[in-house]
Write an enzyme that holds these catalytic residues in place. Sequence first.
Site: not given
Lengths: 247, 77
Positions: A154, A158
Site C-alpha cells: 500500500y 501511494k
Amino acid sequence: MHDFKDKVVVITGAARGIGFAIAKSFVECGATVAVIDLSAEAVNAAVANLKQIGKAIGYVGNVTDSSGMEELFAQVVKEHGGIDTLINNAGITRDNLMIRMKEEDWQLVLDINLKGSFICTQKAFKHMMKARKGSIINIASVIGIMGNAGQANYAASKGGLIAFTKSCAKEFASRNVRVNAVAPGFIETEMTATLSDDVRAEYGKAIPLGKMGSPEDVARVCMFLASEDSAYLTGQTLAVDGGLTMH
Amino acid sequence: MDIEAKVKQIVMDKLGVEEAQIVPEANFIEDLRADSLDTVELVMAFEDEFGLTIPDEDQDKLRTVGQAIDYLKGKLG
C-alpha cells in the site's frame, strides 16, 4: 460554498467510503458526478442516494481495464460534454508483514491503486488536453509519505501515486490541467473501522489535532483542489491528517 | 475538402499559426513551434478527421506538413 454547477466530476471508487463522501460533497455543490465502481449493486445504491440531492450517474467498471475505461470516459464526455475534474480514489489494502506478503497481494494493490490511476488519468487527460482545462486529484495516503509496518504494498502504491502526481503536473501544465494529490491520514471509514481501540488511542496520541478525520474533511480539500481557488496549485500533495505528517 | 486543405485547417486550429506559414517543408516543431504534446494532439486530430489509426512507430514520420499530407494520402488513397 463552492459552485460546481455545470461541472462534470468523475470519481473512481465512489460507491463507498471516502469516495462516496467526496461524490456527495460535489453533488451538494451542484456538480454532475460520474460514480465509477466495481459492483453494479454498490453503484446503483450510491447513485440512488446521490440523486436525492442532485445529479449523479453510475458507471460500472474496473479501473485496471484500459479499454473499458477508454469507452467509459468517452461515454461521459459524449453524454455530459466534457470532464472538468477526475478524482482517482479507487484503492484497496491487502496488509501483511513483508516477510509473509504474497506476490499477488503486492500486485493487486499496485494494479488498482497505481496502475488504475495511470489508466484513468490518461483517458481523462485526452479530453482535458483538448479543452485546455481540468483538475486531476489523486487520493494518496499519509502511508505513502511516512510508510507503515504491514503495508509495504500500500505504501509503495501511494508513494508512487505522489511521484506520479508530480510528473503529470509538469507534463500537463502547459495545457492548463492541474494535478494534485490528497493524502488522508486516519479517517473514519470501513477501512479503519476494524482497528482496535488500543490502536486508535495510539493514533490519537500521535495526531496533533487529537482525533481521527472524517471523510468530509477529505472531501472539502478535494473541492478546493477542483475549484479555481487553487488555480495556482499543481504537483502538490496536501496531507489531510490532523498534523500527523508535517513536511 | 481535400486531404491537403483539411490538414492545413487542423494545423492552423491546433497550433494557432497563419495559413501562409503552413508550407510543405514546414517542420511542426522547429518552424511551427509545436511542443511534444502538440504533435500528439495533431496526430489525434488527423485520426479523428480521417477515421484511421496512426501507429506510434509511424508518428515519427510526420515531422513536416508535407510528410503528414503524403502519409495521409498514402493511407487513404
